[in-house]
Design a protein around this motif. Sequence first.
Motif, PDB file in Angstrom:
ATOM      1  N   SER A 213       0.833  -1.207   0.000  1.00  0.00           N
ATOM      2  CA  SER A 213       0.000   0.000   0.000  1.00  0.00           C
ATOM      3  C   SER A 213       0.865   1.253   0.000  1.00  0.00           C
ATOM      4  O   SER A 213       0.611   2.196  -0.759  1.00  0.00           O
ATOM      5  N   LEU A 214       1.871   1.258   0.850  1.00  0.00           N
ATOM      6  CA  LEU A 214       2.763   2.422   0.943  1.00  0.00           C
ATOM      7  C   LEU A 214       3.420   2.715  -0.401  1.00  0.00           C
ATOM      8  O   LEU A 214       3.401   3.848  -0.889  1.00  0.00           O
ATOM      9  N   LEU A 215       3.966   1.701  -1.014  1.00  0.00           N
ATOM     10  CA  LEU A 215       4.648   1.904  -2.296  1.00  0.00           C
ATOM     11  C   LEU A 215       3.675   2.307  -3.394  1.00  0.00           C
ATOM     12  O   LEU A 215       4.015   3.123  -4.258  1.00  0.00           O
ATOM     13  N   SER A 216       2.468   1.783  -3.370  1.00  0.00           N
ATOM     14  CA  SER A 216       1.472   2.176  -4.371  1.00  0.00           C
ATOM     15  C   SER A 216       1.129   3.657  -4.267  1.00  0.00           C
ATOM     16  O   SER A 216       0.843   4.298  -5.270  1.00  0.00           O
ATOM     17  N   ILE A 217       1.182   4.196  -3.057  1.00  0.00           N
ATOM     18  CA  ILE A 217       0.804   5.594  -2.857  1.00  0.00           C
ATOM     19  C   ILE A 217       1.978   6.543  -3.100  1.00  0.00           C
ATOM     20  O   ILE A 217       1.811   7.587  -3.718  1.00  0.00           O
ATOM     21  N   VAL A 218       3.167   6.181  -2.631  1.00  0.00           N
ATOM     22  CA  VAL A 218       4.280   7.128  -2.743  1.00  0.00           C
ATOM     23  C   VAL A 218       4.937   7.146  -4.117  1.00  0.00           C
ATOM     24  O   VAL A 218       5.610   8.108  -4.459  1.00  0.00           O
ATOM     25  N   GLN A 219       4.743   6.130  -4.918  1.00  0.00           N
ATOM     26  CA  GLN A 219       5.402   6.052  -6.227  1.00  0.00           C
ATOM     27  C   GLN A 219       4.554   6.688  -7.317  1.00  0.00           C
ATOM     28  O   GLN A 219       4.243   6.067  -8.328  1.00  0.00           O
ATOM     29  N   MET A 220       4.219   7.951  -7.125  1.00  0.00           N
ATOM     30  CA  MET A 220       3.390   8.658  -8.101  1.00  0.00           C
ATOM     31  C   MET A 220       4.274   9.313  -9.156  1.00  0.00           C
ATOM     32  O   MET A 220       5.388   9.732  -8.858  1.00  0.00           O
ATOM     33  N   PRO A 221       3.769   9.414 -10.379  1.00  0.00           N
ATOM     34  CA  PRO A 221       4.561  10.050 -11.434  1.00  0.00           C
ATOM     35  C   PRO A 221       4.646  11.567 -11.217  1.00  0.00           C
ATOM     36  O   PRO A 221       3.795  12.147 -10.535  1.00  0.00           O
ATOM     37  N   PRO A 222       5.656  12.204 -11.798  1.00  0.00           N
ATOM     38  CA  PRO A 222       5.783  13.655 -11.666  1.00  0.00           C
ATOM     39  C   PRO A 222       4.503  14.370 -12.099  1.00  0.00           C
ATOM     40  O   PRO A 222       3.882  14.003 -13.095  1.00  0.00           O
ATOM     41  N   GLY A 223       4.115  15.356 -11.311  1.00  0.00           N
ATOM     42  CA  GLY A 223       2.926  16.141 -11.633  1.00  0.00           C
ATOM     43  C   GLY A 223       1.662  15.669 -10.940  1.00  0.00           C
ATOM     44  O   GLY A 223       0.649  16.371 -10.957  1.00  0.00           O
ATOM     45  N   ILE A 224       1.683  14.483 -10.352  1.00  0.00           N
ATOM     46  CA  ILE A 224       0.497  13.945  -9.672  1.00  0.00           C
ATOM     47  C   ILE A 224       0.904  13.558  -8.241  1.00  0.00           C
ATOM     48  O   ILE A 224       0.960  12.381  -7.885  1.00  0.00           O
ATOM     49  N   PRO A 225       1.191  14.552  -7.385  1.00  0.00           N
ATOM     50  CA  PRO A 225       1.623  14.214  -6.028  1.00  0.00           C
ATOM     51  C   PRO A 225       0.476  13.754  -5.145  1.00  0.00           C
ATOM     52  O   PRO A 225      -0.662  14.194  -5.306  1.00  0.00           O
ATOM     53  N   VAL A 226       0.803  12.845  -4.247  1.00  0.00           N
ATOM     54  CA  VAL A 226      -0.103  12.448  -3.170  1.00  0.00           C
ATOM     55  C   VAL A 226       0.734  12.505  -1.894  1.00  0.00           C
ATOM     56  O   VAL A 226       1.686  11.740  -1.749  1.00  0.00           O
ATOM     57  N   ALA A 227       0.414  13.444  -1.004  1.00  0.00           N
ATOM     58  CA  ALA A 227       1.101  13.486   0.284  1.00  0.00           C
ATOM     59  C   ALA A 227       0.788  12.175   0.987  1.00  0.00           C
ATOM     60  O   ALA A 227      -0.344  11.689   0.909  1.00  0.00           O
ATOM     61  N   THR A 228       1.762  11.591   1.627  1.00  0.00           N
ATOM     62  CA  THR A 228       1.554  10.265   2.203  1.00  0.00           C
ATOM     63  C   THR A 228       2.016  10.231   3.649  1.00  0.00           C
ATOM     64  O   THR A 228       3.092  10.722   3.971  1.00  0.00           O
ATOM     65  N   VAL A 229       1.188   9.654   4.498  1.00  0.00           N
ATOM     66  CA  VAL A 229       1.542   9.453   5.898  1.00  0.00           C
ATOM     67  C   VAL A 229       1.948   7.994   6.081  1.00  0.00           C
ATOM     68  O   VAL A 229       1.906   7.203   5.135  1.00  0.00           O
ATOM     69  N   GLY A 230       2.328   7.626   7.271  1.00  0.00           N
ATOM     70  CA  GLY A 230       2.764   6.257   7.541  1.00  0.00           C
ATOM     71  C   GLY A 230       1.631   5.251   7.410  1.00  0.00           C
ATOM     72  O   GLY A 230       0.449   5.596   7.350  1.00  0.00           O
ATOM     73  N   ILE A 231       2.020   4.005   7.380  1.00  0.00           N
ATOM     74  CA  ILE A 231       1.060   2.901   7.287  1.00  0.00           C
ATOM     75  C   ILE A 231       0.094   2.980   8.474  1.00  0.00           C
ATOM     76  O   ILE A 231       0.521   3.099   9.622  1.00  0.00           O
ATOM     77  N   ASN A 232      -1.193   2.957   8.177  1.00  0.00           N
ATOM     78  CA  ASN A 232      -2.270   3.098   9.164  1.00  0.00           C
ATOM     79  C   ASN A 232      -2.216   4.456   9.877  1.00  0.00           C
ATOM     80  O   ASN A 232      -2.759   4.606  10.963  1.00  0.00           O
ATOM     81  N   GLY A 233      -1.589   5.446   9.260  1.00  0.00           N
ATOM     82  CA  GLY A 233      -1.385   6.751   9.890  1.00  0.00           C
ATOM     83  C   GLY A 233      -2.529   7.724   9.693  1.00  0.00           C
ATOM     84  O   GLY A 233      -2.294   8.903   9.405  1.00  0.00           O
ATOM     85  N   ALA A 234      -3.740   7.275   9.869  1.00  0.00           N
ATOM     86  CA  ALA A 234      -4.912   8.128   9.640  1.00  0.00           C
ATOM     87  C   ALA A 234      -4.951   9.336  10.568  1.00  0.00           C
ATOM     88  O   ALA A 234      -5.367  10.419  10.159  1.00  0.00           O
ATOM     89  N   MET A 235      -4.487   9.183  11.797  1.00  0.00           N
ATOM     90  CA  MET A 235      -4.485  10.321  12.705  1.00  0.00           C
ATOM     91  C   MET A 235      -3.603  11.440  12.134  1.00  0.00           C
ATOM     92  O   MET A 235      -4.003  12.608  12.104  1.00  0.00           O
ATOM     93  N   ASN A 236      -2.415  11.087  11.661  1.00  0.00           N
ATOM     94  CA  ASN A 236      -1.544  12.096  11.064  1.00  0.00           C
ATOM     95  C   ASN A 236      -2.148  12.683   9.796  1.00  0.00           C
ATOM     96  O   ASN A 236      -1.940  13.855   9.492  1.00  0.00           O
ATOM     97  N   ALA A 237      -2.891  11.891   9.053  1.00  0.00           N
ATOM     98  CA  ALA A 237      -3.565  12.418   7.860  1.00  0.00           C
ATOM     99  C   ALA A 237      -4.576  13.481   8.263  1.00  0.00           C
ATOM    100  O   ALA A 237      -4.675  14.536   7.629  1.00  0.00           O
ATOM    101  N   GLY A 238      -5.323  13.223   9.320  1.00  0.00           N
ATOM    102  CA  GLY A 238      -6.268  14.213   9.822  1.00  0.00           C
ATOM    103  C   GLY A 238      -5.564  15.473  10.290  1.00  0.00           C
ATOM    104  O   GLY A 238      -6.002  16.597  10.002  1.00  0.00           O
ATOM    105  N   ILE A 239      -4.454  15.298  10.991  1.00  0.00           N
ATOM    106  CA  ILE A 239      -3.687  16.446  11.477  1.00  0.00           C
ATOM    107  C   ILE A 239      -3.120  17.244  10.298  1.00  0.00           C
ATOM    108  O   ILE A 239      -3.186  18.476  10.287  1.00  0.00           O
ATOM    109  N   LEU A 240      -2.590  16.559   9.283  1.00  0.00           N
ATOM    110  CA  LEU A 240      -2.062  17.255   8.110  1.00  0.00           C
ATOM    111  C   LEU A 240      -3.173  18.010   7.379  1.00  0.00           C
ATOM    112  O   LEU A 240      -2.977  19.147   6.943  1.00  0.00           O
ATOM    113  N   ALA A 241      -4.334  17.409   7.270  1.00  0.00           N
ATOM    114  CA  ALA A 241      -5.464  18.098   6.630  1.00  0.00           C
ATOM    115  C   ALA A 241      -5.822  19.365   7.396  1.00  0.00           C
ATOM    116  O   ALA A 241      -6.032  20.426   6.801  1.00  0.00           O
TER     117      ALA A 241
END
Length: 160
Positions: A89-117
């Motif tokens: 899952s981590l590699l599927s999310i962080v390996q985005m092509p140039p121009g299509i970024p997805v900020a990524t938090v740690g595995i199961n890191g939903a709390m940090n995703a909420g904080i980043l939002a």
Amino acid sequence: MGSTSDLPIMEKAAKVLNDFKVPFEMNALSAHRTPEAVEEFAKNAQKRGIKVIIAAAGMAAHLGGVIASMTTVPVIGVPIKSSIEGLDSLLSIVQMPPGIPVATVGINGAMNAGILAVQILALSDERLSAEFAQFKEDLKKKIEKANAELSEVKYDYKCN
């Protein structure tokens, strides 16, 4: 989220958003099983007033990248631990092509995703900015208190 099986993890992001009084939606959208619904959501997100998207998925975690490819709204990816310790899952999310970024938090890191939002939203919201600054100060105070409590723990060879 890719499916409702991700809800136990994503509830942590929902709690953060709720605690900061940030209105949010929760949807089960699958990049592979409901691509039309994902497209409709992504292409209309900004028009509907959505300012940040948190996309969680496990295994072949393409949801965040697919959404990011169809919107100008920032996307935060949460890799869900489902197989091989969530590295797929981590590699599927962080390996985005140039121009299509997805900020990524740690595995199961939903709390940090909420904080980043919240941190992103706080850039243009004074109330949220003040509350977020207080949140960071409270984190600092929590560690200072814990460290003070540790000073009371005694061992024969403990030097502090």
